[in-house]
Design a protein around this motif. Structure first.
Motif, mmCIF file in Angstrom:
data_model
loop_
_atom_site.group_PDB
_atom_site.id
_atom_site.type_symbol
_atom_site.label_atom_id
_atom_site.label_comp_id
_atom_site.label_asym_id
_atom_site.label_seq_id
_atom_site.Cartn_x
_atom_site.Cartn_y
_atom_site.Cartn_z
ATOM 1 N N GLY A 166 48.936 38.270 47.844
ATOM 2 C CA GLY A 166 49.779 39.051 47.026
ATOM 3 C C GLY A 166 49.782 38.970 45.565
ATOM 4 N N GLU A 167 49.002 37.988 45.088
ATOM 5 C CA GLU A 167 48.747 37.804 43.539
ATOM 6 C C GLU A 167 47.898 38.733 43.035
ATOM 7 O OE1 GLU A 167 47.619 34.218 40.631
ATOM 8 O OE2 GLU A 167 48.628 33.650 42.611
ATOM 9 N N LEU A 168 48.010 39.265 41.846
ATOM 10 C CA LEU A 168 47.506 40.422 40.911
ATOM 11 C C LEU A 168 46.296 39.698 40.295
ATOM 12 C CD1 LEU A 168 50.118 42.745 39.555
ATOM 13 C CD2 LEU A 168 48.329 43.332 41.300
ATOM 14 N N LEU A 169 45.099 40.268 40.556
ATOM 15 C CA LEU A 169 43.965 39.834 40.093
ATOM 16 C C LEU A 169 43.486 40.593 38.650
ATOM 17 C CD1 LEU A 169 41.923 38.638 42.923
ATOM 18 C CD2 LEU A 169 43.421 37.234 41.521
ATOM 19 N N GLN A 170 44.021 40.456 37.753
ATOM 20 C CA GLN A 170 44.170 41.494 36.484
ATOM 21 C C GLN A 170 42.827 41.251 35.863
ATOM 22 O OE1 GLN A 170 47.775 40.508 34.690
ATOM 23 N NE2 GLN A 170 48.891 42.481 35.776
ATOM 24 N N SER A 171 42.076 40.187 35.802
ATOM 25 C CA SER A 171 40.819 39.960 34.713
ATOM 26 C C SER A 171 39.745 40.932 35.205
ATOM 27 C CB SER A 171 40.508 38.545 35.019
ATOM 28 O OG SER A 171 39.036 38.463 34.423
ATOM 29 N N ARG A 172 39.439 41.595 34.105
ATOM 30 C CA ARG A 172 38.502 42.753 34.236
ATOM 31 C C ARG A 172 37.143 42.095 34.277
ATOM 32 N NH1 ARG A 172 42.262 44.640 35.639
ATOM 33 N NH2 ARG A 172 42.912 46.757 35.266
ATOM 34 N N VAL A 178 40.128 39.101 51.051
ATOM 35 C CA VAL A 178 40.017 40.674 50.804
ATOM 36 C C VAL A 178 40.757 40.820 49.898
ATOM 37 C CG1 VAL A 178 40.454 42.877 52.242
ATOM 38 C CG2 VAL A 178 39.488 40.938 53.521
ATOM 39 N N LEU A 179 40.391 41.390 48.922
ATOM 40 C CA LEU A 179 41.138 42.023 47.768
ATOM 41 C C LEU A 179 41.141 43.549 47.857
ATOM 42 C CD1 LEU A 179 39.277 40.297 44.816
ATOM 43 C CD2 LEU A 179 41.027 39.470 46.328
ATOM 44 N N LEU A 180 42.443 44.198 47.710
ATOM 45 C CA LEU A 180 42.773 45.712 47.896
ATOM 46 C C LEU A 180 43.226 46.282 46.628
ATOM 47 C CD1 LEU A 180 44.179 46.058 51.411
ATOM 48 C CD2 LEU A 180 41.964 46.099 50.811
ATOM 49 N N LYS A 181 42.988 47.444 46.210
ATOM 50 C CA LYS A 181 43.104 48.176 45.261
ATOM 51 C C LYS A 181 44.951 48.247 45.083
ATOM 52 C CE LYS A 181 41.009 51.438 43.013
ATOM 53 N NZ LYS A 181 40.454 52.531 42.950
ATOM 54 N N ASP A 182 45.346 47.976 43.932
ATOM 55 C CA ASP A 182 46.890 48.399 43.727
ATOM 56 C C ASP A 182 46.622 49.085 42.373
ATOM 57 O OD1 ASP A 182 49.422 48.825 43.256
ATOM 58 O OD2 ASP A 182 49.947 46.661 43.113
ATOM 59 N N GLU A 183 46.572 50.452 42.479
ATOM 60 C CA GLU A 183 46.405 51.280 41.030
ATOM 61 C C GLU A 183 45.290 50.671 40.419
ATOM 62 O OE1 GLU A 183 50.046 51.370 39.120
ATOM 63 O OE2 GLU A 183 51.045 52.468 40.639
ATOM 64 N N ALA A 184 45.247 50.131 39.198
ATOM 65 C CA ALA A 184 44.108 49.663 38.239
ATOM 66 C C ALA A 184 43.768 48.207 38.709
ATOM 67 C CB ALA A 184 44.428 49.812 36.911
ATOM 68 N N ASP A 185 44.756 47.447 39.327
ATOM 69 C CA ASP A 185 44.415 46.166 39.640
ATOM 70 C C ASP A 185 43.964 45.795 41.069
ATOM 71 O OD1 ASP A 185 45.127 45.229 37.102
ATOM 72 O OD2 ASP A 185 47.441 45.525 37.682
ATOM 73 N N LEU A 186 43.414 44.697 41.382
ATOM 74 C CA LEU A 186 43.319 44.196 42.768
ATOM 75 C C LEU A 186 44.165 43.056 43.132
ATOM 76 C CD1 LEU A 186 39.188 44.120 42.460
ATOM 77 C CD2 LEU A 186 40.506 45.363 44.077
ATOM 78 N N VAL A 187 44.399 43.200 44.304
ATOM 79 C CA VAL A 187 45.439 42.076 45.004
ATOM 80 C C VAL A 187 44.722 41.369 46.130
ATOM 81 C CG1 VAL A 187 47.784 41.909 46.113
ATOM 82 C CG2 VAL A 187 47.327 43.837 44.445
ATOM 83 N N LEU A 188 45.066 40.091 45.999
ATOM 84 C CA LEU A 188 44.685 39.279 46.923
ATOM 85 C C LEU A 188 45.368 39.548 48.203
ATOM 86 C CD1 LEU A 188 42.734 37.021 48.291
ATOM 87 C CD2 LEU A 188 44.426 35.341 47.146
ATOM 88 N N ARG A 189 44.958 39.821 49.459
ATOM 89 C CA ARG A 189 45.835 40.575 50.507
ATOM 90 C C ARG A 189 45.631 39.474 51.718
ATOM 91 N NH1 ARG A 189 48.020 45.321 50.700
ATOM 92 N NH2 ARG A 189 48.990 44.870 52.689
ATOM 93 N N LEU A 243 47.940 46.199 59.614
ATOM 94 C CA LEU A 243 47.027 46.086 58.250
ATOM 95 C C LEU A 243 46.864 44.518 58.120
ATOM 96 C CD1 LEU A 243 45.580 46.894 55.923
ATOM 97 C CD2 LEU A 243 47.471 47.562 54.524
ATOM 98 N N GLU A 244 48.026 43.944 58.035
ATOM 99 C CA GLU A 244 48.363 42.502 57.743
ATOM 100 C C GLU A 244 47.544 41.742 58.939
ATOM 101 O OE1 GLU A 244 49.242 41.348 54.879
ATOM 102 O OE2 GLU A 244 50.026 43.360 54.518
ATOM 103 N N GLU A 245 47.495 42.252 59.932
ATOM 104 C CA GLU A 245 47.019 41.291 61.210
ATOM 105 C C GLU A 245 45.436 41.717 61.071
ATOM 106 O OE1 GLU A 245 46.816 41.503 66.013
ATOM 107 O OE2 GLU A 245 48.223 42.607 64.944
ATOM 108 N N LEU A 246 44.962 42.917 60.723
ATOM 109 C CA LEU A 246 43.664 43.258 60.588
ATOM 110 C C LEU A 246 42.993 42.448 59.459
ATOM 111 C CD1 LEU A 246 41.157 45.047 61.023
ATOM 112 C CD2 LEU A 246 42.300 46.672 59.302
#
Length: 489
Positions: free
Chosen positions: A222-228, A198-209, A176-179
């Motif tokens: 790895g930072e959470l982007l919580q702003s709706r 690429v941002l991936l879902k982490d429950e209700a949040d999105l994470v910059l992957r 996944l990380e290499e992809l």
């Protein structure tokens, strides 16, 4: 003249060649010192090619409606200034200019640019010259539009090749990380955007992957982007591509400093929303509807590849999980201790190992049965999981024995963690077990007790053995080889 001009400008589909033909004909047939072609983009005119302008003057952008050329574009008709010194609309491009004629280049009713003709003579253009240049501009507009269509078709063909290349390369990557890193790099290279994330879902949040490009980062992997309010959350919620062509006006700073415009495309595989593909550009109005379809095709390919990588990751995790307790097994521990030792060596950071054993577990099994013994193992694992940090590694080492890796930890902190675990287990009420369940633990730290896997494990085992010998239900720090050597001498 018109026949020769039309034959010349329509003889090629290459945009640069068409522009050069237009300039050459206007300069040679009409004996002009300064000629330029300005193209329109997002309400502004910019110089695409010119001859005779003063150095640096062709670098400016001109709003439609400003200057003689901007007025011609706005009014969709030729504008003539016989004496530029008396025309307040005039914007200097060459010191020698005395008269200027701007003729719009039209595609149907749309202005695609302006043919700007300048002379060193006052009132150089008579009515016949203006009529001829207007007729010529019609042929030039047609040639320009044909070249643009040809360029667009070639661009679309290159996009199809890019989509095919991305599909081939991403389907071959299962990590996944290499992809994610490859996806960002390929899209940045093939579609020439400033930044791909690429941002991936982490429950209700999105994470910059993952991210790749040349903009200044305001957020790390790895930072959470919580702003709706972010465009990415709105795109994910709406389930469709959204474009913000003026990020600064919208007040949507995002996670790159210089972003002027942004496109967000939901990553969806078989109806499941996985995250968002985010494309950033420095300039405003960088994206339009024609960009959407090919990039959505790329996003679909990437989403399916990400889903496949997720499946592979889950299979790997199952191989590293203990079937009874659900925590990691010894196989995973052996992988991670090597990684953690390497990290501790490279960054001179702390690392501790705790070996834990449930006291008299065989007797507990004999008295209450293996089913209750299995439940005690599960509950002890759950207690450890709740009490440890997310970055700590908890594994079932074998039987009733557990191994714990504590990164960035010294001997004193490791003893404190082990003691907290011991007290929690001692005070826990295990259903069906009428007497207290206790544990013994031994701790060892990188550097003080060894620098290799075998040295650390041997030291932690020695600490555990000492705790057992001292009466169980206690924690012991492994004896230091340095102190032992000093005592022996």
């Amino acid at each position: 003249m018109l026949y020769d001009a039309s034959q010349a400008v329509l003889s090629t589909f290459e945009l640069d060649e068409v522009l050069q033909q237009i300039l050459t004909i206007a300069r040679d047939y009409f004996h002009l010192q300064n000629v330029a072609i300005l193209l329109q983009e997002n309400g502004e005119l910019y110089v695409r090619c010119q001859v005779g302008w003063d150095a640096g003057e062709d670098q400016h952008r001109l709003p439609v409606g400003k200057g003689i050329t901007g007025t011609a574009a706005q009014q969709k008709r030729p504008v003539y200034a016989p004496d530029v010194t008396r025309d307040p609309r005039y914007i200097r491009s060459a010191v020698s200019t005395r008269s200027e004629l701007a003729v719009p280049l039209m595609a149907r009713d749309h202005v695609v640019g302006v043919l700007d003709c300048q002379s060193e003579n006052l009132d150089f253009f008579d009515s016949e010259a203006i009529d001829l240049l207007t007729l010529f501009s019609t042929q030039a507009s047609m040639a320009l539009q044909n070249a643009r269509l040809y360029s667009l078709e070639r661009y679309r063909a290159s996009q199809l090749e890019a989509i095919n290349a991305i599909a081939k390369q991403t389907t071959a990557v299962l990590d996944l990380e290499e992809l994610l890193s490859k996806v960002c790099s390929l899209i940045h290279q093939e579609f020439r955007v400033c930044q791909v994330s690429v941002l991936l879902k982490d429950e209700a949040d999105l994470v910059l992957r993952a991210t790749h490009g040349n903009l200044t980062a305001l957020a790390g992997n790895g930072e959470l982007l919580q702003s709706r309010d972010g465009l990415w959350h709105r795109a994910l919620g709406a389930g469709r591509t959204l474009i913000e062509n003026n990020v600064k006006t919208a007040g949507d700073a995002g996670f790159h400093a210089e972003t002027g415009s942004r496109m967000c495309i939901p990553l969806v595989s078989f109806g499941q929303a996985l995250g968002v593909l985010v494309l950033d550009a420095k300039r405003t109005d960088a994206f339009n509807s024609t960009d959407t379809q090919p990039l959505e095709s790329v996003a679909d390919i990437c989403a399916n590849a990400i889903q496949n990588a997720h499946y592979i990751e889950r299979v790997k995790q199952l191989a590293y999980l203990d079937g009874l307790t659900g925590i990691f097994n010894r196989r995973f521990f052996e992988l991670r201790i090597v990684e953690e030792l390497d990290r501790a060596h490279r960054f001179s950071s702390g690392l501790a190992v705790i070996m834990v054993d449930i006291d008299q577990f065989k007797r507990l099994n004999d008295e209450f049965g293996h089913l209750l013994g299995d439940e005690v193992l599960r509950q002890v694992s759950s207690i450890f999981h709740q009490e440890l940090r997310k970055i700590d590694v908890l594994c079932r080492y074998g039987g009733e024995e557990f191994a714990i890796l504590l990164s960035q930890t010294n001997a004193l902190h490791a003893l404190g963690v082990a003691e907290k675990l011991r007290k929690t287990v001692e005070n826990w009420q295990f259903p069906g077990v009428p007497r207290p369940v206790t544990i013994s633990a031994g701790t060892a730290t990188y550097g003080e007790h060894g620098a290799t896997r075998d040295e650390l494990m041997k030291a932690a085992d020695a600490g555990l053995y000492a705790a057992k010998q001292a009466g169980r239900n206690r924690v012991c720090l492994a004896p230091s080889p340095k102190r032992d050597a000093a005592g022996a001498s």
